[in-house]
Motif scaffolding. Structure first.
Motif, PDB file in Angstrom:
ATOM      1  N   ILE A 121       0.866  -1.182   0.000  1.00 38.09           N
ATOM      2  CA  ILE A 121       0.000   0.000   0.000  1.00 38.09           C
ATOM      3  C   ILE A 121       0.906   1.237   0.000  1.00 38.09           C
ATOM      4  N   GLY A 122       0.693   2.114  -0.953  1.00 37.24           N
ATOM      5  CA  GLY A 122       1.596   3.259  -1.095  1.00 37.24           C
ATOM      6  C   GLY A 122       2.702   2.926  -2.094  1.00 37.24           C
ATOM      7  N   ALA A 123       2.319   2.172  -3.152  1.00 39.28           N
ATOM      8  CA  ALA A 123       3.324   1.619  -4.063  1.00 39.28           C
ATOM      9  C   ALA A 123       3.909   2.640  -5.027  1.00 39.28           C
ATOM     10  N   ARG A 124       3.242   3.773  -5.226  1.00 40.22           N
ATOM     11  CA  ARG A 124       3.759   4.777  -6.163  1.00 40.22           C
ATOM     12  C   ARG A 124       4.969   5.523  -5.602  1.00 40.22           C
ATOM     13  N   GLY A 125       5.064   5.620  -4.282  1.00 37.14           N
ATOM     14  CA  GLY A 125       6.060   6.491  -3.643  1.00 37.14           C
ATOM     15  C   GLY A 125       7.495   5.995  -3.800  1.00 37.14           C
ATOM     16  N   TYR A 126       8.410   6.804  -3.317  1.00 39.18           N
ATOM     17  CA  TYR A 126       9.830   6.465  -3.440  1.00 39.18           C
ATOM     18  C   TYR A 126      10.165   5.147  -2.737  1.00 39.18           C
ATOM     19  N   THR A 127       9.667   4.981  -1.504  1.00 35.88           N
ATOM     20  CA  THR A 127      10.010   3.735  -0.793  1.00 35.88           C
ATOM     21  C   THR A 127       9.259   2.560  -1.411  1.00 35.88           C
ATOM     22  N   GLY A 128       8.023   2.794  -1.848  1.00 34.06           N
ATOM     23  CA  GLY A 128       7.251   1.743  -2.513  1.00 34.06           C
ATOM     24  C   GLY A 128       7.983   1.230  -3.737  1.00 34.06           C
ATOM     25  N   SER A 155      -1.019  -0.871  -4.410  1.00 30.02           N
ATOM     26  CA  SER A 155      -2.084   0.130  -4.316  1.00 30.02           C
ATOM     27  C   SER A 155      -1.545   1.555  -4.473  1.00 30.02           C
ATOM     28  N   SER A 156      -2.196   2.317  -5.349  1.00 33.11           N
ATOM     29  CA  SER A 156      -1.907   3.745  -5.512  1.00 33.11           C
ATOM     30  C   SER A 156      -3.169   4.393  -6.055  1.00 33.11           C
ATOM     31  N   ARG A 157      -3.541   5.527  -5.492  1.00 34.36           N
ATOM     32  CA  ARG A 157      -4.724   6.221  -6.002  1.00 34.36           C
ATOM     33  C   ARG A 157      -4.415   6.804  -7.383  1.00 34.36           C
ATOM     34  N   GLU A 158      -3.198   7.350  -7.518  1.00 32.18           N
ATOM     35  CA  GLU A 158      -2.846   8.037  -8.760  1.00 32.18           C
ATOM     36  C   GLU A 158      -2.622   7.082  -9.943  1.00 32.18           C
ATOM     37  N   LEU A 159      -2.071   5.895  -9.650  1.00 38.21           N
ATOM     38  CA  LEU A 159      -1.699   4.979 -10.737  1.00 38.21           C
ATOM     39  C   LEU A 159      -2.713   3.859 -10.950  1.00 38.21           C
ATOM     40  N   ALA A 168       3.543   1.659   2.916  1.00 35.03           N
ATOM     41  CA  ALA A 168       4.551   2.684   2.572  1.00 35.03           C
ATOM     42  C   ALA A 168       3.833   4.011   2.371  1.00 35.03           C
ATOM     43  N   LEU A 169       3.062   4.379   3.361  1.00 32.14           N
ATOM     44  CA  LEU A 169       2.215   5.581   3.312  1.00 32.14           C
ATOM     45  C   LEU A 169       2.824   6.704   4.140  1.00 32.14           C
ATOM     46  N   PRO A 170       2.438   7.954   3.860  1.00 25.81           N
ATOM     47  CA  PRO A 170       2.930   9.051   4.714  1.00 25.81           C
ATOM     48  C   PRO A 170       2.494   8.855   6.169  1.00 25.81           C
ATOM     49  N   TYR A 202      16.983  14.655  -1.179  1.00 27.31           N
ATOM     50  CA  TYR A 202      15.598  15.131  -1.103  1.00 27.31           C
ATOM     51  C   TYR A 202      14.547  14.038  -1.299  1.00 27.31           C
ATOM     52  N   SER A 203      14.952  12.826  -1.701  1.00 29.59           N
ATOM     53  CA  SER A 203      13.960  11.742  -1.756  1.00 29.59           C
ATOM     54  C   SER A 203      13.431  11.428  -0.362  1.00 29.59           C
ATOM     55  N   GLY A 204      14.187  11.822   0.670  1.00 29.71           N
ATOM     56  CA  GLY A 204      13.728  11.632   2.049  1.00 29.71           C
ATOM     57  C   GLY A 204      12.428  12.359   2.329  1.00 29.71           C
ATOM     58  N   GLY A 225       9.895  12.502   0.321  1.00 32.45           N
ATOM     59  CA  GLY A 225       8.762  11.911  -0.387  1.00 32.45           C
ATOM     60  C   GLY A 225       8.440  12.621  -1.691  1.00 32.45           C
ATOM     61  N   THR A 226       7.345  12.185  -2.328  1.00 32.75           N
ATOM     62  CA  THR A 226       7.006  12.701  -3.658  1.00 32.75           C
ATOM     63  C   THR A 226       6.063  13.895  -3.624  1.00 32.75           C
ATOM     64  N   LYS A 227       5.422  14.133  -2.483  1.00 35.94           N
ATOM     65  CA  LYS A 227       4.492  15.263  -2.416  1.00 35.94           C
ATOM     66  C   LYS A 227       5.294  16.568  -2.483  1.00 35.94           C
ATOM     67  N   ASP A 280      21.830   4.967   2.599  1.00 38.23           N
ATOM     68  CA  ASP A 280      20.871   5.369   1.568  1.00 38.23           C
ATOM     69  C   ASP A 280      19.495   5.337   2.225  1.00 38.23           C
ATOM     70  N   ASN A 281      18.866   6.486   2.306  1.00 42.72           N
ATOM     71  CA  ASN A 281      17.580   6.592   3.024  1.00 42.72           C
ATOM     72  C   ASN A 281      16.512   5.676   2.453  1.00 42.72           C
ATOM     73  N   LEU A 282      16.562   5.407   1.136  1.00 43.75           N
ATOM     74  CA  LEU A 282      15.520   4.573   0.530  1.00 43.75           C
ATOM     75  C   LEU A 282      15.828   3.080   0.684  1.00 43.75           C
ATOM     76  N   LYS A 284      18.750   0.908   3.112  1.00 42.75           N
ATOM     77  CA  LYS A 284      18.825   0.506   4.529  1.00 42.75           C
ATOM     78  C   LYS A 284      17.980   1.449   5.406  1.00 42.75           C
ATOM     79  N   GLY A 285      17.764   2.676   4.912  1.00 51.11           N
ATOM     80  CA  GLY A 285      16.913   3.613   5.671  1.00 51.11           C
ATOM     81  C   GLY A 285      15.426   3.328   5.512  1.00 51.11           C
ATOM     82  N   ALA A 286      15.034   2.411   4.640  1.00 46.89           N
ATOM     83  CA  ALA A 286      13.598   2.129   4.437  1.00 46.89           C
ATOM     84  C   ALA A 286      13.403   0.729   3.841  1.00 46.89           C
TER      85      ALA A 286
HETATM   86  N1  LIG Z   1      11.566   8.652   1.640  1.00 40.26           N
HETATM   87  C1  LIG Z   1      12.384   8.171   2.567  1.00 40.26           C
HETATM   88  O1  LIG Z   1      13.603   8.301   2.467  1.00 40.26           O
HETATM   89  C2  LIG Z   1      11.852   7.442   3.747  1.00 40.26           C
HETATM   90  C3  LIG Z   1      10.508   7.394   4.007  1.00 40.26           C
HETATM   91  N2  LIG Z   1      10.054   6.730   5.120  1.00 40.26           N
HETATM   92  C4  LIG Z   1       8.628   6.688   5.399  1.00 40.26           C
HETATM   93  O2  LIG Z   1       8.012   5.828   4.444  1.00 40.26           O
HETATM   94  C5  LIG Z   1       6.713   6.297   4.149  1.00 40.26           C
HETATM   95  C6  LIG Z   1       6.585   6.487   2.641  1.00 40.26           C
HETATM   96  O3  LIG Z   1       7.522   7.473   2.247  1.00 40.26           O
HETATM   97  P1  LIG Z   1       7.790   7.854   0.728  1.00 40.26           P
HETATM   98  O4  LIG Z   1       7.782   6.646  -0.106  1.00 40.26           O
HETATM   99  O5  LIG Z   1       8.962   8.728   0.712  1.00 40.26           O
HETATM  100  O6  LIG Z   1       6.485   8.712   0.428  1.00 40.26           O
HETATM  101  P2  LIG Z   1       5.932   9.214  -0.963  1.00 40.26           P
HETATM  102  O7  LIG Z   1       5.345  10.538  -0.744  1.00 40.26           O
HETATM  103  O8  LIG Z   1       6.983   9.086  -2.000  1.00 40.26           O
HETATM  104  O9  LIG Z   1       4.779   8.154  -1.281  1.00 40.26           O
HETATM  105  C7  LIG Z   1       3.618   8.060  -0.509  1.00 40.26           C
HETATM  106  C8  LIG Z   1       2.729   6.957  -1.052  1.00 40.26           C
HETATM  107  O10 LIG Z   1       1.513   6.921  -0.315  1.00 40.26           O
HETATM  108  C9  LIG Z   1       0.383   7.148  -1.190  1.00 40.26           C
HETATM  109  N3  LIG Z   1      -0.505   8.045  -0.439  1.00 40.26           N
HETATM  110  C10 LIG Z   1      -0.238   9.326  -0.056  1.00 40.26           C
HETATM  111  N4  LIG Z   1      -1.247   9.813   0.692  1.00 40.26           N
HETATM  112  C11 LIG Z   1      -2.155   8.813   0.792  1.00 40.26           C
HETATM  113  C12 LIG Z   1      -3.418   8.695   1.439  1.00 40.26           C
HETATM  114  N5  LIG Z   1      -3.940   9.700   2.126  1.00 40.26           N
HETATM  115  N6  LIG Z   1      -4.084   7.512   1.335  1.00 40.26           N
HETATM  116  C13 LIG Z   1      -3.584   6.475   0.613  1.00 40.26           C
HETATM  117  N7  LIG Z   1      -2.397   6.539  -0.028  1.00 40.26           N
HETATM  118  C14 LIG Z   1      -1.692   7.680   0.079  1.00 40.26           C
HETATM  119  C15 LIG Z   1       0.965   7.728  -2.464  1.00 40.26           C
HETATM  120  O11 LIG Z   1       0.344   7.270  -3.653  1.00 40.26           O
HETATM  121  P3  LIG Z   1      -1.002   7.792  -4.273  1.00 40.26           P
HETATM  122  O12 LIG Z   1      -1.054   9.269  -3.946  1.00 40.26           O
HETATM  123  O13 LIG Z   1      -0.890   7.492  -5.721  1.00 40.26           O
HETATM  124  O14 LIG Z   1      -2.063   7.002  -3.577  1.00 40.26           O
HETATM  125  C16 LIG Z   1       2.358   7.125  -2.494  1.00 40.26           C
HETATM  126  O15 LIG Z   1       2.311   5.836  -3.076  1.00 40.26           O
HETATM  127  C17 LIG Z   1       6.524   7.585   4.934  1.00 40.26           C
HETATM  128  O16 LIG Z   1       5.838   7.320   6.124  1.00 40.26           O
HETATM  129  C18 LIG Z   1       7.940   8.025   5.214  1.00 40.26           C
HETATM  130  O17 LIG Z   1       8.003   8.808   6.343  1.00 40.26           O
HETATM  131  C19 LIG Z   1      10.898   6.076   5.955  1.00 40.26           C
HETATM  132  C20 LIG Z   1      12.235   6.073   5.736  1.00 40.26           C
HETATM  133  C21 LIG Z   1      12.826   6.783   4.620  1.00 40.26           C
END
Ligand SMILES: NC(=O)C1=CN([C@@H]2O[C@H](COP(=O)(O)OP(=O)(O)OC[C@H]3O[C@@H](n4cnc5c(N)ncnc54)[C@H](OP(=O)(O)O)[C@@H]3O)[C@@H](O)[C@H]2O)C=CC1
Ligand SMILES: CC(=O)N[C@@H](CCC(=O)OP(=O)(O)O)C(=O)O
Length: 385
Positions: free
Chosen positions: A77-84, A103-107, A145-147, A230-232, A234-236, A356-358, A360-362
């Motif tokens: 869940i949260g597969a679009r993001g950097y850690t996903g 799972s991703s709302r956007e994709l 892998a959600l915020p 800056y990937s730390g 997230g994508t927002k 690397d935050n993404l 070993k950091g995640a």
């Molecule tokens: N980036 C990093 O270096 C690190 C991050 N973390 C933690 O990992 C988690 C994920 O981080 P990261 O990958 O950077 O975040 P991103 O912002 O890159 O990705 C967030 C993901 O969550 C989804 N999302 C966002 N808001 C919602 C919502 N309200 N409901 C459902 N889905 C949602 C987004 O996809 P969509 O909008 O398409 O649904 C996206 O897939 C965070 O909690 C972060 O603190 C931990 C260690 C390191």
């Protein structure tokens, strides 16, 4: 407004940042061990032994835990993001990880790219969908892998499910009913038994690994200077991942009270820690410079020995003599710890760490935890260098 999601270009399993700025790293002067300390080298070997940890108290479980040969079905869940995305790369190379739902709302509706074991289409899964899939036995392990502050409805919907949940956010890091998953410092046997695992923060992982060996020798508050790619952030889109603002720049933020300050201190038994984070113009990788007051005089060489002993056998922690460079840790899966510069009083040491935050950091740490809790070899699917 420029879109943060388009910034990281994926080339195979490697993440490559867009060209935001051309950065030249000044050559690092060679520092030999002990060069920065004037304290006597005449400590007897007995005195040295009194503060040297002789072995790693928490060695990897190895084959003991690697008895399961059945693949596990995974929902991300949260597969679009950097850690996903970093997790998807790793899952692709772990033969016993069978990714089923992303799972991703956007994709939603789009085909998942970069995963070769089966065809998967992104879905927008609600908490109710997740609960139903779980009830139907379609998933054995959920990765969140959600915020921060978003995964509660998913976790609540899963209730008492026996499936494994690993959460990457900070939401359960202070919750004693969850296991905190930093395998090199927590009891690996406890992680292996857990069904709810909270994955540590990126800065917090590097800081704890860099501080833990000296815990019994702390002589005062620790100061941690951190600089993250800056990937730390997230994508927002935010000022912390705005490549134009970051060009030729370093942005301090959350200078007191960052959640990782609390996390580091909490996990290290309440040790006083001041953490000062910064975000920099590179994409991934964290540099930490840590000032540690000591409760007795020590030499650089003896401190190095303590770290080498403490992390003996650890495949994802490398102890190096020189201060490690962030440039060398990008896309790697381990942590490097070095520097060990002791001042002329012998009661202050500066330790540096890179991570690397993404990885070993995640994501890498998440896969270590999943492997342990699913009964696989802790390092299966993790590139070891
Ligand atoms: N980036 C990093 O270096 C690190 C991050 N973390 C933690 O990992 C988690 C994920 O981080 P990261 O990958 O950077 O975040 P991103 O912002 O890159 O990705 C967030 C993901 O969550 C989804 N999302 C966002 N808001 C919602 C919502 N309200 N409901 C459902 N889905 C949602 C987004 O996809 P969509 O909008 O398409 O649904 C996206 O897939 C965070 O909690 C972060 O603190 C931990 C260690 C390191
Ligand atoms: C550069 C940047 O913004 N980094 C993030 C840390 C990412 C991380 O580990 O976050 P969680 O603790 O929320 O999981 C931050 O400082 O919040």
């Amino acid at each position: 407004m420029f879109s943060a999601t388009s910034r990281a270009v994926r080339i195979g399993a490697r993440r490559v940042a867009p060209r935001a700025a051309s950065i030249t790293v000044a050559p690092m002067p060679k520092i030999s061990l002990g060069q920065n300390t004037n304290i006597a080298r005449s400590l007897s070997s007995t005195a040295r032994l009194s503060y040297a940890t002789t072995t790693n108290p928490n060695p990897p479980l190895g084959k003991k835990n690697a008895s399961n040969e059945t693949p596990s079905k995974i929902g991300l869940i949260g597969a679009r993001g950097y850690t996903g995305q970093a997790l998807i790369d790793l899952f692709n190379d772990q033969p016993l990880i069978d990714l089923r739902h992303v799972s991703s709302r956007e994709l939603a509706g789009q085909e998942l790219k970069g995963y070769t074991k089966r065809n998967i289409v992104y879905e927008n899964l609600s908490a109710e969908d997740v609960a139903q899939l779980d009830k139907d036995g379609k998933v054995d392990c959920w990765v969140m892998a959600l915020p921060n502050g978003v995964c509660l409805p998913f976790v609540q919907a899963l209730g008492q499910s026996s499936s494994l949940i690993v959460d990457l956010s900070a939401d359960y890091r202070f919750d004693d009913s969850w296991s905190y998953g930093l395998p090199e410092l927590q009891k690996r046997g406890t992680i292996a038994q857990a069904t709810r695992i909270s994955n540590p923060g990126c800065y917090a992982t590097g800081s704890q690994l860099a501080l833990a060996p000296l815990l019994e020798h702390l002589g005062g508050p620790v100061n941690v200077f951190g600089a993250s790619g800056y990937s730390g952030a997230g994508t927002k889109p935010s000022p912390k991942n705005d490549v134009n603002l970051l060009r030729d720049n370093l942005i301090p933020y959350s200078l007191t009270g960052h959640i990782h300050e609390r996390e580091i201190s909490h996990q290290l038994g309440g040790a006083p820690v001041a953490f000062m984070p910064h975000v920099a113009s590179w994409f991934s990788g964290i540099h930490l410079t840590i000032n540690i007051p000591l409760n007795k005089t020590m030499t650089s060489r003896d401190i190095l020995q303590i770290y080498q002993d403490r992390y003996a056998g650890e495949k994802l922690v490398k102890i190096v003599g020189e201060p490690p460079l962030v440039k060398s840790i990008q896309n790697k899966h381990h942590v490097e710890i070095g520097g060990f510069a002791v001042d002329k009083t012998g009661k202050r040491v500066v330790v540096c760490a890179t991570i690397d935050n993404l990885n070993k950091g995640a994501a890498t740490q998440c896969l270590q935890n999943m492997n342990l809790a699913l009964g696989y070899d802790e390092y299966q699917g993790i590139p070891i260098e």
